[in-house]
Motif scaffolding. Sequence first.
Motif, PDB file in Angstrom:
ATOM      1  N   GLU A  72       0.825  -1.211   0.000  1.00  0.00           N
ATOM      2  CA  GLU A  72       0.000   0.000   0.000  1.00  0.00           C
ATOM      3  C   GLU A  72       0.863   1.265   0.000  1.00  0.00           C
ATOM      4  O   GLU A  72       0.491   2.279  -0.582  1.00  0.00           O
ATOM      5  N   LEU A  73       2.008   1.193   0.609  1.00  0.00           N
ATOM      6  CA  LEU A  73       2.916   2.338   0.674  1.00  0.00           C
ATOM      7  C   LEU A  73       3.381   2.768  -0.712  1.00  0.00           C
ATOM      8  O   LEU A  73       3.588   3.947  -0.971  1.00  0.00           O
ATOM      9  N   TRP A  74       3.542   1.811  -1.608  1.00  0.00           N
ATOM     10  CA  TRP A  74       4.108   2.083  -2.937  1.00  0.00           C
ATOM     11  C   TRP A  74       3.071   2.088  -4.060  1.00  0.00           C
ATOM     12  O   TRP A  74       3.422   2.257  -5.228  1.00  0.00           O
ATOM     13  N   ASN A  75       1.814   1.902  -3.728  1.00  0.00           N
ATOM     14  CA  ASN A  75       0.744   1.897  -4.721  1.00  0.00           C
ATOM     15  C   ASN A  75       0.464   3.344  -5.131  1.00  0.00           C
ATOM     16  O   ASN A  75       0.169   4.183  -4.277  1.00  0.00           O
ATOM     17  N   ILE A  76       0.546   3.659  -6.421  1.00  0.00           N
ATOM     18  CA  ILE A  76       0.333   5.063  -6.832  1.00  0.00           C
ATOM     19  C   ILE A  76      -1.093   5.531  -6.560  1.00  0.00           C
ATOM     20  O   ILE A  76      -1.344   6.729  -6.535  1.00  0.00           O
ATOM     21  N   ASN A  77      -2.001   4.609  -6.308  1.00  0.00           N
ATOM     22  CA  ASN A  77      -3.362   5.010  -5.956  1.00  0.00           C
ATOM     23  C   ASN A  77      -3.449   5.565  -4.539  1.00  0.00           C
ATOM     24  O   ASN A  77      -4.494   6.064  -4.131  1.00  0.00           O
ATOM     25  N   THR A  78      -2.349   5.485  -3.769  1.00  0.00           N
ATOM     26  CA  THR A  78      -2.329   6.071  -2.423  1.00  0.00           C
ATOM     27  C   THR A  78      -1.590   7.406  -2.426  1.00  0.00           C
ATOM     28  O   THR A  78      -1.234   7.928  -1.375  1.00  0.00           O
ATOM     29  N   GLY A  79      -1.359   7.966  -3.610  1.00  0.00           N
ATOM     30  CA  GLY A  79      -0.664   9.246  -3.711  1.00  0.00           C
ATOM     31  C   GLY A  79      -1.395  10.198  -4.620  1.00  0.00           C
ATOM     32  O   GLY A  79      -2.144   9.782  -5.508  1.00  0.00           O
ATOM     33  N   ARG A  80      -1.184  11.481  -4.374  1.00  0.00           N
ATOM     34  CA  ARG A  80      -1.758  12.508  -5.256  1.00  0.00           C
ATOM     35  C   ARG A  80      -0.776  13.662  -5.352  1.00  0.00           C
ATOM     36  O   ARG A  80      -0.072  13.986  -4.392  1.00  0.00           O
ATOM     37  N   THR A  81      -0.734  14.282  -6.504  1.00  0.00           N
ATOM     38  CA  THR A  81       0.134  15.430  -6.738  1.00  0.00           C
ATOM     39  C   THR A  81      -0.543  16.680  -6.201  1.00  0.00           C
ATOM     40  O   THR A  81      -1.711  16.938  -6.491  1.00  0.00           O
ATOM     41  N   LEU A  82       0.208  17.431  -5.392  1.00  0.00           N
ATOM     42  CA  LEU A  82      -0.299  18.687  -4.844  1.00  0.00           C
ATOM     43  C   LEU A  82       0.760  19.769  -4.993  1.00  0.00           C
ATOM     44  O   LEU A  82       1.959  19.494  -4.869  1.00  0.00           O
ATOM     45  N   CYS A  83       0.310  21.016  -5.208  1.00  0.00           N
ATOM     46  CA  CYS A  83       1.248  22.126  -5.132  1.00  0.00           C
ATOM     47  C   CYS A  83       1.551  22.348  -3.644  1.00  0.00           C
ATOM     48  O   CYS A  83       0.825  21.868  -2.771  1.00  0.00           O
ATOM     49  N   VAL A  84       2.612  23.049  -3.358  1.00  0.00           N
ATOM     50  CA  VAL A  84       3.020  23.262  -1.971  1.00  0.00           C
ATOM     51  C   VAL A  84       1.897  23.923  -1.162  1.00  0.00           C
ATOM     52  O   VAL A  84       1.603  23.513  -0.037  1.00  0.00           O
ATOM     53  N   ASN A  85       1.230  24.932  -1.744  1.00  0.00           N
ATOM     54  CA  ASN A  85       0.168  25.635  -1.010  1.00  0.00           C
ATOM     55  C   ASN A  85      -0.985  24.710  -0.637  1.00  0.00           C
ATOM     56  O   ASN A  85      -1.481  24.744   0.485  1.00  0.00           O
ATOM     57  N   CYS A  86      -1.409  23.867  -1.567  1.00  0.00           N
ATOM     58  CA  CYS A  86      -2.503  22.931  -1.267  1.00  0.00           C
ATOM     59  C   CYS A  86      -2.034  21.861  -0.279  1.00  0.00           C
ATOM     60  O   CYS A  86      -2.793  21.464   0.604  1.00  0.00           O
ATOM     61  N   HIS A  87      -0.788  21.409  -0.419  1.00  0.00           N
ATOM     62  CA  HIS A  87      -0.271  20.396   0.505  1.00  0.00           C
ATOM     63  C   HIS A  87      -0.248  20.941   1.932  1.00  0.00           C
ATOM     64  O   HIS A  87      -0.590  20.237   2.886  1.00  0.00           O
ATOM     65  N   LYS A  88       0.111  22.219   2.086  1.00  0.00           N
ATOM     66  CA  LYS A  88       0.157  22.835   3.420  1.00  0.00           C
ATOM     67  C   LYS A  88      -1.220  22.880   4.077  1.00  0.00           C
ATOM     68  O   LYS A  88      -1.326  22.968   5.301  1.00  0.00           O
ATOM     69  N   GLN A  89      -2.262  22.815   3.276  1.00  0.00           N
ATOM     70  CA  GLN A  89      -3.632  22.863   3.810  1.00  0.00           C
ATOM     71  C   GLN A  89      -4.141  21.504   4.283  1.00  0.00           C
ATOM     72  O   GLN A  89      -5.188  21.421   4.909  1.00  0.00           O
ATOM     73  N   THR A  90      -3.400  20.450   3.991  1.00  0.00           N
ATOM     74  CA  THR A  90      -3.838  19.112   4.405  1.00  0.00           C
ATOM     75  C   THR A  90      -3.581  18.932   5.901  1.00  0.00           C
ATOM     76  O   THR A  90      -2.618  19.485   6.442  1.00  0.00           O
ATOM     77  N   PRO A  91      -4.431  18.168   6.574  1.00  0.00           N
ATOM     78  CA  PRO A  91      -4.274  18.009   8.025  1.00  0.00           C
ATOM     79  C   PRO A  91      -3.000  17.297   8.451  1.00  0.00           C
ATOM     80  O   PRO A  91      -2.529  17.495   9.565  1.00  0.00           O
ATOM     81  N   SER A  92      -2.409  16.520   7.555  1.00  0.00           N
ATOM     82  CA  SER A  92      -1.222  15.757   7.946  1.00  0.00           C
ATOM     83  C   SER A  92       0.090  16.413   7.518  1.00  0.00           C
ATOM     84  O   SER A  92       1.161  15.881   7.791  1.00  0.00           O
ATOM     85  N   TYR A  93       0.038  17.585   6.885  1.00  0.00           N
ATOM     86  CA  TYR A  93       1.246  18.223   6.382  1.00  0.00           C
ATOM     87  C   TYR A  93       2.238  18.491   7.510  1.00  0.00           C
ATOM     88  O   TYR A  93       1.907  19.156   8.489  1.00  0.00           O
ATOM     89  N   LEU A  94       3.423  17.925   7.395  1.00  0.00           N
ATOM     90  CA  LEU A  94       4.500  18.095   8.374  1.00  0.00           C
ATOM     91  C   LEU A  94       4.080  17.751   9.794  1.00  0.00           C
ATOM     92  O   LEU A  94       4.653  18.252  10.758  1.00  0.00           O
ATOM     93  N   ARG A  95       3.086  16.908   9.936  1.00  0.00           N
ATOM     94  CA  ARG A  95       2.620  16.530  11.265  1.00  0.00           C
ATOM     95  C   ARG A  95       3.730  15.908  12.088  1.00  0.00           C
ATOM     96  O   ARG A  95       3.804  16.098  13.291  1.00  0.00           O
ATOM     97  N   HIS A  96       4.603  15.175  11.409  1.00  0.00           N
ATOM     98  CA  HIS A  96       5.683  14.504  12.124  1.00  0.00           C
ATOM     99  C   HIS A  96       6.614  15.493  12.817  1.00  0.00           C
ATOM    100  O   HIS A  96       7.210  15.178  13.830  1.00  0.00           O
ATOM    101  N   LEU A  97       6.730  16.714  12.318  1.00  0.00           N
ATOM    102  CA  LEU A  97       7.603  17.697  12.954  1.00  0.00           C
ATOM    103  C   LEU A  97       6.981  18.289  14.212  1.00  0.00           C
ATOM    104  O   LEU A  97       7.682  18.747  15.101  1.00  0.00           O
ATOM    105  N   LYS A  98       5.668  18.254  14.296  1.00  0.00           N
ATOM    106  CA  LYS A  98       4.980  18.851  15.442  1.00  0.00           C
ATOM    107  C   LYS A  98       5.074  17.980  16.700  1.00  0.00           C
ATOM    108  O   LYS A  98       4.751  18.416  17.779  1.00  0.00           O
ATOM    109  N   HIS A  99       5.518  16.750  16.527  1.00  0.00           N
ATOM    110  CA  HIS A  99       5.628  15.848  17.680  1.00  0.00           C
ATOM    111  C   HIS A  99       6.974  15.952  18.374  1.00  0.00           C
ATOM    112  O   HIS A  99       7.227  15.280  19.339  1.00  0.00           O
ATOM    113  N   HIS A 100       7.893  16.763  17.846  1.00  0.00           N
ATOM    114  CA  HIS A 100       9.238  16.848  18.431  1.00  0.00           C
ATOM    115  C   HIS A 100       9.380  18.063  19.310  1.00  0.00           C
ATOM    116  O   HIS A 100       8.751  19.037  19.197  1.00  0.00           O
TER     117      HIS A 100
END
Length: 91
Positions: A63-91
């Motif tokens: 599932e990690l490598w299935n292209i159906n689990t990915g979508r192309t986003l511009c940086v601005n739209c990616h920043k609007q997703t709830p998971s954007y850089l979530r991993h950095l907020k835990h440190h």
Amino acid sequence: EKIRKLFEYRQWRSDCFTRDNYICQVCGIRGGKLQVDHYPKSLAQLIKEYNISVIQEALDCEELWNINTGRTLCVNCHKQTPSYLRHLKHH
């Protein structure tokens, strides 16, 4: 971070960009600074769901490598997703 450095990750990103014709799947902009977003499950969610703790487990997770689990986003739209850089907020 180790997963993102893998050849397989770069190939997955490239395949998603090609499939989406380098167009942001939210706003429709073509080209520019594009990123690939794991969707509908984030990379972090997939790692947790499959209990991935070593690179080999990541490589074996289809599932990690299935292209159906990915979508192309511009940086601005990616920043609007709830998971954007979530991993950095835990440190």
